[in-house]
Design a protein around this motif. Sequence first.
Motif, PDB file in Angstrom:
ATOM      1  N   ASP A   1      43.843  52.749 -64.586  1.00  0.00           N
ATOM      2  CA  ASP A   1      45.222  52.307 -64.689  1.00  0.00           C
ATOM      3  C   ASP A   1      45.921  52.385 -63.328  1.00  0.00           C
ATOM      4  OD1 ASP A   1      47.208  51.219 -66.175  1.00  0.00           O
ATOM      5  OD2 ASP A   1      47.855  53.088 -67.065  1.00  0.00           O
ATOM      6  N   LYS A   2      45.831  53.531 -62.679  1.00  0.00           N
ATOM      7  CA  LYS A   2      46.422  53.660 -61.344  1.00  0.00           C
ATOM      8  C   LYS A   2      45.739  52.709 -60.365  1.00  0.00           C
ATOM      9  CE  LYS A   2      48.001  58.432 -61.536  1.00  0.00           C
ATOM     10  NZ  LYS A   2      47.811  59.779 -61.028  1.00  0.00           N
ATOM     11  N   ASN A   3      44.416  52.566 -60.500  1.00  0.00           N
ATOM     12  CA  ASN A   3      43.676  51.668 -59.615  1.00  0.00           C
ATOM     13  C   ASN A   3      44.137  50.228 -59.770  1.00  0.00           C
ATOM     14  OD1 ASN A   3      42.179  53.796 -58.632  1.00  0.00           O
ATOM     15  ND2 ASN A   3      40.479  53.461 -60.038  1.00  0.00           N
ATOM     16  N   PHE A   4      44.447  49.846 -60.989  1.00  0.00           N
ATOM     17  CA  PHE A   4      44.908  48.489 -61.265  1.00  0.00           C
ATOM     18  C   PHE A   4      46.227  48.214 -60.535  1.00  0.00           C
ATOM     19  CE2 PHE A   4      47.373  45.621 -64.101  1.00  0.00           C
ATOM     20  CZ  PHE A   4      46.594  44.491 -63.950  1.00  0.00           C
ATOM     21  N   ILE A   5      47.172  49.130 -60.655  1.00  0.00           N
ATOM     22  CA  ILE A   5      48.472  48.973 -59.994  1.00  0.00           C
ATOM     23  C   ILE A   5      48.291  48.974 -58.475  1.00  0.00           C
ATOM     24  CG2 ILE A   5      50.739  50.043 -59.622  1.00  0.00           C
ATOM     25  CD1 ILE A   5      50.432  48.766 -62.403  1.00  0.00           C
ATOM     26  N   GLN A   6      47.434  49.864 -57.981  1.00  0.00           N
ATOM     27  CA  GLN A   6      47.175  49.915 -56.538  1.00  0.00           C
ATOM     28  C   GLN A   6      46.575  48.599 -56.045  1.00  0.00           C
ATOM     29  OE1 GLN A   6      49.308  52.566 -56.033  1.00  0.00           O
ATOM     30  NE2 GLN A   6      48.125  52.463 -54.179  1.00  0.00           N
ATOM     31  N   GLN A   7      45.690  48.002 -56.838  1.00  0.00           N
ATOM     32  CA  GLN A   7      45.081  46.728 -56.446  1.00  0.00           C
ATOM     33  C   GLN A   7      46.125  45.615 -56.393  1.00  0.00           C
ATOM     34  OE1 GLN A   7      41.739  46.211 -55.471  1.00  0.00           O
ATOM     35  NE2 GLN A   7      42.729  44.353 -54.737  1.00  0.00           N
ATOM     36  N   ILE A   8      47.035  45.596 -57.346  1.00  0.00           N
ATOM     37  CA  ILE A   8      48.108  44.598 -57.331  1.00  0.00           C
ATOM     38  C   ILE A   8      48.928  44.747 -56.052  1.00  0.00           C
ATOM     39  CG2 ILE A   8      50.290  43.910 -58.414  1.00  0.00           C
ATOM     40  CD1 ILE A   8      48.987  44.659 -61.117  1.00  0.00           C
ATOM     41  N   LYS A   9      49.304  45.975 -55.734  1.00  0.00           N
ATOM     42  CA  LYS A   9      50.105  46.220 -54.530  1.00  0.00           C
ATOM     43  C   LYS A   9      49.346  45.844 -53.269  1.00  0.00           C
ATOM     44  CE  LYS A   9      53.093  49.654 -56.613  1.00  0.00           C
ATOM     45  NZ  LYS A   9      53.523  51.055 -56.656  1.00  0.00           N
ATOM     46  N   LEU A  10      48.061  46.127 -53.232  1.00  0.00           N
ATOM     47  CA  LEU A  10      47.233  45.743 -52.087  1.00  0.00           C
ATOM     48  C   LEU A  10      47.182  44.220 -51.953  1.00  0.00           C
ATOM     49  CD1 LEU A  10      45.285  46.406 -49.773  1.00  0.00           C
ATOM     50  CD2 LEU A  10      43.451  46.461 -51.479  1.00  0.00           C
ATOM     51  N   ASN A  11      47.005  43.515 -53.069  1.00  0.00           N
ATOM     52  CA  ASN A  11      46.970  42.046 -53.039  1.00  0.00           C
ATOM     53  C   ASN A  11      48.285  41.466 -52.529  1.00  0.00           C
ATOM     54  OD1 ASN A  11      44.376  42.091 -54.014  1.00  0.00           O
ATOM     55  ND2 ASN A  11      44.949  41.614 -56.114  1.00  0.00           N
ATOM     56  N   LEU A  12      49.389  42.048 -52.946  1.00  0.00           N
ATOM     57  CA  LEU A  12      50.699  41.594 -52.477  1.00  0.00           C
ATOM     58  C   LEU A  12      50.827  41.791 -50.970  1.00  0.00           C
ATOM     59  CD1 LEU A  12      52.761  43.016 -55.438  1.00  0.00           C
ATOM     60  CD2 LEU A  12      52.614  40.591 -54.828  1.00  0.00           C
ATOM     61  N   LYS A  13      50.380  42.937 -50.501  1.00  0.00           N
ATOM     62  CA  LYS A  13      50.442  43.236 -49.062  1.00  0.00           C
ATOM     63  C   LYS A  13      49.526  42.293 -48.273  1.00  0.00           C
ATOM     64  CE  LYS A  13      50.230  47.091 -45.872  1.00  0.00           C
ATOM     65  NZ  LYS A  13      50.039  48.540 -45.720  1.00  0.00           N
ATOM     66  N   LEU A  14      48.306  42.107 -48.757  1.00  0.00           N
ATOM     67  CA  LEU A  14      47.358  41.219 -48.076  1.00  0.00           C
ATOM     68  C   LEU A  14      47.877  39.788 -47.996  1.00  0.00           C
ATOM     69  CD1 LEU A  14      43.966  42.451 -49.582  1.00  0.00           C
ATOM     70  CD2 LEU A  14      44.718  42.698 -47.203  1.00  0.00           C
ATOM     71  N   ASN A  15      48.650  39.394 -48.985  1.00  0.00           N
ATOM     72  CA  ASN A  15      49.212  38.048 -49.008  1.00  0.00           C
ATOM     73  C   ASN A  15      50.588  37.970 -48.365  1.00  0.00           C
ATOM     74  OD1 ASN A  15      47.310  36.168 -50.507  1.00  0.00           O
ATOM     75  ND2 ASN A  15      47.289  37.998 -51.774  1.00  0.00           N
ATOM     76  N   LYS A  16      50.978  39.075 -47.717  1.00  0.00           N
ATOM     77  CA  LYS A  16      52.217  39.146 -46.935  1.00  0.00           C
ATOM     78  C   LYS A  16      53.454  38.764 -47.745  1.00  0.00           C
ATOM     79  CE  LYS A  16      49.928  38.515 -42.579  1.00  0.00           C
ATOM     80  NZ  LYS A  16      48.705  37.851 -42.370  1.00  0.00           N
ATOM     81  N   ILE A  17      53.512  39.277 -48.973  1.00  0.00           N
ATOM     82  CA  ILE A  17      54.678  39.052 -49.819  1.00  0.00           C
ATOM     83  C   ILE A  17      55.620  40.232 -49.639  1.00  0.00           C
ATOM     84  CG2 ILE A  17      55.490  38.743 -52.186  1.00  0.00           C
ATOM     85  CD1 ILE A  17      52.738  37.430 -52.753  1.00  0.00           C
ATOM     86  N   SER A  18      56.820  39.940 -49.241  1.00  0.00           N
ATOM     87  CA  SER A  18      57.811  40.969 -48.951  1.00  0.00           C
ATOM     88  C   SER A  18      58.106  41.810 -50.200  1.00  0.00           C
ATOM     89  CB  SER A  18      59.108  40.329 -48.456  1.00  0.00           C
ATOM     90  OG  SER A  18      60.143  41.279 -48.468  1.00  0.00           O
ATOM     91  N   PRO A  19      58.171  43.144 -50.041  1.00  0.00           N
ATOM     92  CA  PRO A  19      58.504  44.012 -51.185  1.00  0.00           C
ATOM     93  C   PRO A  19      59.864  43.686 -51.813  1.00  0.00           C
ATOM     94  CG  PRO A  19      57.668  45.322 -49.367  1.00  0.00           C
ATOM     95  CD  PRO A  19      57.844  43.919 -48.848  1.00  0.00           C
ATOM     96  N   ARG A  20      60.725  43.009 -51.098  1.00  0.00           N
ATOM     97  CA  ARG A  20      62.015  42.603 -51.660  1.00  0.00           C
ATOM     98  C   ARG A  20      61.874  41.481 -52.668  1.00  0.00           C
ATOM     99  NH1 ARG A  20      64.769  41.135 -46.405  1.00  0.00           N
ATOM    100  NH2 ARG A  20      62.638  41.223 -45.735  1.00  0.00           N
ATOM    101  N   ARG A  21      60.703  40.831 -52.683  1.00  0.00           N
ATOM    102  CA  ARG A  21      60.506  39.667 -53.555  1.00  0.00           C
ATOM    103  C   ARG A  21      59.788  39.978 -54.861  1.00  0.00           C
ATOM    104  NH1 ARG A  21      57.803  34.956 -51.192  1.00  0.00           N
ATOM    105  NH2 ARG A  21      58.727  33.995 -53.010  1.00  0.00           N
ATOM    106  N   TYR A  22      59.345  41.211 -55.060  1.00  0.00           N
ATOM    107  CA  TYR A  22      58.609  41.518 -56.279  1.00  0.00           C
ATOM    108  C   TYR A  22      58.901  42.930 -56.758  1.00  0.00           C
ATOM    109  CZ  TYR A  22      55.370  44.239 -53.415  1.00  0.00           C
ATOM    110  OH  TYR A  22      54.828  45.155 -52.566  1.00  0.00           O
ATOM    111  N   LYS A  23      58.558  43.142 -58.008  1.00  0.00           N
ATOM    112  CA  LYS A  23      58.621  44.472 -58.598  1.00  0.00           C
ATOM    113  C   LYS A  23      57.422  44.575 -59.535  1.00  0.00           C
ATOM    114  CE  LYS A  23      61.621  47.681 -60.965  1.00  0.00           C
ATOM    115  NZ  LYS A  23      62.951  47.917 -61.515  1.00  0.00           N
ATOM    116  N   VAL A  24      56.561  45.556 -59.296  1.00  0.00           N
ATOM    117  CA  VAL A  24      55.403  45.776 -60.147  1.00  0.00           C
ATOM    118  C   VAL A  24      55.801  46.807 -61.196  1.00  0.00           C
ATOM    119  CG1 VAL A  24      53.005  46.567 -60.244  1.00  0.00           C
ATOM    120  CG2 VAL A  24      53.808  45.267 -58.260  1.00  0.00           C
ATOM    121  N   ILE A  25      55.661  46.423 -62.453  1.00  0.00           N
ATOM    122  CA  ILE A  25      56.066  47.295 -63.554  1.00  0.00           C
ATOM    123  C   ILE A  25      54.875  47.503 -64.479  1.00  0.00           C
ATOM    124  CG2 ILE A  25      57.615  47.573 -65.519  1.00  0.00           C
ATOM    125  CD1 ILE A  25      59.492  45.551 -64.057  1.00  0.00           C
ATOM    126  N   ARG A  26      54.513  48.745 -64.684  1.00  0.00           N
ATOM    127  CA  ARG A  26      53.444  49.083 -65.631  1.00  0.00           C
ATOM    128  C   ARG A  26      54.093  49.247 -67.000  1.00  0.00           C
ATOM    129  NH1 ARG A  26      51.676  53.615 -68.030  1.00  0.00           N
ATOM    130  NH2 ARG A  26      49.485  53.675 -68.581  1.00  0.00           N
TER     131      ARG A  26
END
Length: 146
Positions: A1-26
Amino acid sequence: DKNFIQQIKLNLKLNKISPRRYKVIRSDIFRSLKDRRLGYDYIFANPPYIPLKNKHLVRESVLDFEPQSALFGGEDGLLYIRKFLKDARKYLKKRGKIYLEFDCFQKKELEKLLIELNYRNFKFHKDQFKKWRFSVITIDKGIFLK
């Protein structure tokens, strides 16, 4: 579960999506979303969708390392998809989109379900192996509060 959320955040970072543009909610479907009046632009859903009757077709390595609750979606595999789609539009803005993954053999049943739940603007897409794999559903109206 934690790994899944971490992977989403890593994908967002790798794709250079600004943290102001998304919110990851479990969340277990929509339980963690308190204020649906905010409305989201996109919801990405990869619910458990393997039918229990197909358990024998799942590789042992998958069964050994994945929790079964993350894999199986009831007898026909649509248990969580039904629950998700029943309420999903309530959380989207006008022109919001749902990206929904499903088993390639569920396309016909999923299409019936979408029509039954009054989703009218949806398209099915194939994966890199030319199998039906996900649907993009666009909400035609604004937030649907009921």
